[in-house]
Structure formats: C-alpha cells, structure tokens
Design an enzyme around this catalytic site. Structure first.
Site, mmCIF file in Angstrom:
data_model
loop_
_atom_site.group_PDB
_atom_site.id
_atom_site.type_symbol
_atom_site.label_atom_id
_atom_site.label_comp_id
_atom_site.label_asym_id
_atom_site.label_seq_id
_atom_site.Cartn_x
_atom_site.Cartn_y
_atom_site.Cartn_z
ATOM 1 N N HIS A 62 132.955 -78.839 -11.638
ATOM 2 C CA HIS A 62 133.755 -78.538 -9.910
ATOM 3 C C HIS A 62 133.635 -79.799 -9.433
ATOM 4 O O HIS A 62 132.481 -79.988 -8.682
ATOM 5 C CB HIS A 62 133.058 -77.443 -8.954
ATOM 6 C CG HIS A 62 134.546 -77.497 -7.754
ATOM 7 N ND1 HIS A 62 135.791 -76.912 -8.101
ATOM 8 C CD2 HIS A 62 134.244 -77.361 -6.468
ATOM 9 C CE1 HIS A 62 135.658 -77.069 -6.980
ATOM 10 N NE2 HIS A 62 135.167 -76.945 -6.056
ATOM 11 N N SER A 63 135.248 -80.728 -8.588
ATOM 12 C CA SER A 63 134.689 -82.180 -8.102
ATOM 13 C C SER A 63 133.991 -82.668 -8.711
ATOM 14 O O SER A 63 134.277 -83.560 -9.639
ATOM 15 C CB SER A 63 135.020 -81.593 -6.523
ATOM 16 O OG SER A 63 135.145 -82.107 -5.627
ATOM 17 N N LEU A 64 132.884 -83.704 -8.075
ATOM 18 C CA LEU A 64 132.135 -84.786 -8.950
ATOM 19 C C LEU A 64 131.196 -84.132 -9.786
ATOM 20 O O LEU A 64 131.558 -84.578 -11.082
ATOM 21 C CB LEU A 64 131.024 -84.685 -7.824
ATOM 22 C CG LEU A 64 129.780 -85.642 -8.271
ATOM 23 C CD1 LEU A 64 130.042 -87.119 -9.027
ATOM 24 C CD2 LEU A 64 129.028 -85.639 -6.870
#
Length: 247
Positions: free
Chosen positions: A91-93
């Site tokens: 998720h994201s990074l």
C-alpha cells in the site's frame, strides 16, 4: 516464512492454501493491516512487514531509501520452509517496496504469484510532492488530508513527536525513490486505488502495466487513499478474488 522482528503473523493458518504479505504505507506499521487480516478468508495466512523506526522497533533507525530496505526484506521473504504460493499487497510506499522485493526474488526463481500495487504510481512514473521537506506541521496537515492517521494520534503532541522521525523518513524514502530499469515482472500485477483518493488515481496506476509481462488489471474501490482501513471487508473480497485467480 516465520514471524520475527521484520514480519508479524496477523493470521496464523498452518493449513492455509496461500499466504499474503502486506507492506505498509509511509509512517505505517504492521498493525495497520490487522482489521484487513480479520476480514480475509482463513484459507489465507497473513504476514505484515514491520519497518524499523516504529512501535516495538521505534529505537531502530528508519530506512530513508527504498532499495536497501527491499534488500533487507529479501532475506526475510526468501522461501525457506515450504512452497505455499505467496501474493504481495503493497500500500502506497509499500507498493514500491514490494515491487523491489519481487523483482529481486523473481531473479532467484522465488518471486510471488502476484503483486497487488495499492494507491501508488508505477515505479517508472515516480514523482515527489516533497512532503518530507516540510516542517512537522506541514506533514501533519498532509496526514490529515489523506486521513491515514487517527486524529487522536495527530492531536497527541507527545506521541506525534515519537512518530515523526519514522513518518518523515518513510516519506523521504518514497519521494526520493529512483527506478532502475530492468526486466519486467513475470507475475501479474493488480492495481488497486480508492475512488476518492486525493493523491493517487486511476491514471497513476495504469503505468504499472509496463512493469509486468504477466498481465495487469485495474480495480477501483470505495474510499480515499486509505480505503483498506475504511472498507476492510470490501478490500478483503477483492484481494481474495485476485489471490484465487493466481492459485
């Protein structure tokens, strides 16, 4: 794969048919995925990555570069005890970290069955909002905008002071990441995004198609940047469908 300082088993299921390894967002911790793990089928064993610099690892130095972080995680995620199929959810990074881990393990013949890249633009389309260069108040304002950190944490100045080094370090890792060209992944990539995400949208996820020869699908889910915690049941359903498709 065993629970240790780097990996936390959120759902232990020795007889499970497959494993899901989840990689947190900037400033996030393994515990963020606990509600999601509870919503997933018991046929999936769930491990969460715990980055240094937070919770019980708060005294450790935070990684400010994705590549050395991924290289350390390769040591932890290299299969050692069985050959149950593994899917990564970043998720994201965490999507970028998971991608860098996957490409290294694929080169060894030990890659995941699939990568679910969530709320993150493709590695080759990287861009920076220079959030890590803001003062603490500026970073807090960004967190409030994304609704990724409970307001009670953001309003607790003492607690926030202990969290800020990890948050800033993670943002630096995310925003200074530089993609090194190389072979695309062999496994399929599934792009997930929140319909109301103010930072990452459908167009950002489409770039992941260039990073795999295993097929690409794009899926929008209700919610903002942190839709997994806003809608853990719906997110679990989508993950289960993708895991089932690659078994």
């Amino acid at each position: 794969m065993r629970a240790n300082v780097w990996l936390r088993c959120l759902r232990e299921a020795p007889e499970a048919e497959s494993r899901l390894v989840v990689f947190p967002h900037a400033g996030g911790a393994a515990s963020y995925f606990f509600p999601l793990s509870r919503a997933l089928s018991p046929k999936i064993e769930v491990f969460a990555v715990q980055y240094p610099g937070r919770q019980d690892r708060r005294r450790e130095k935070t990684f400010e570069d994705v590549v050395p972080l991924a290289e350390r995680l390769v040591e932890q995620l290299r299969p050692v005890d069985d050959h149950r199929p593994v899917v990564y959810f970043g998720h994201s990074l965490g999507a970028t970290v998971a991608f860098e881990v996957a490409r290294r393990l694929e080169a060894e013949g030990n890659g995941p069955r699939a990568l679910i890249a969530s709320a993150r633009c493709a590695p080759s389309a990287h861009r920076s909002h220079e959030i890590h260069l803001l003062d603490d108040a500026g970073i807090v304002a960004e967190l409030r905008k994304l609704s990724g950190t409970a307001d009670r944490l953001l309003d607790d100045e003492e607690l926030l002071e202990t969290l800020m080094p990890a948050i800033r370090g993670d943002y630096k890792a995310a925003e200074t990441y530089s993609y090194t060209p190389g072979p695309p992944l062999n496994c399929p990539v599934f792009g997930f995004y929140g319909d109301d995400d103010v930072r990452v949208g459908e167009e950002d996820l489409l770039g992941w198609k260039a990073h795999t020869v295993g097929g690409f699908e794009l899926h929008g889910l209700p919610g903002g940047h942190f839709y997994p915690s806003e809608n853990p049941t719906r997110t679990a359903e989508e993950i289960e469908a993708r895991v089932g498709s690659v078994m």
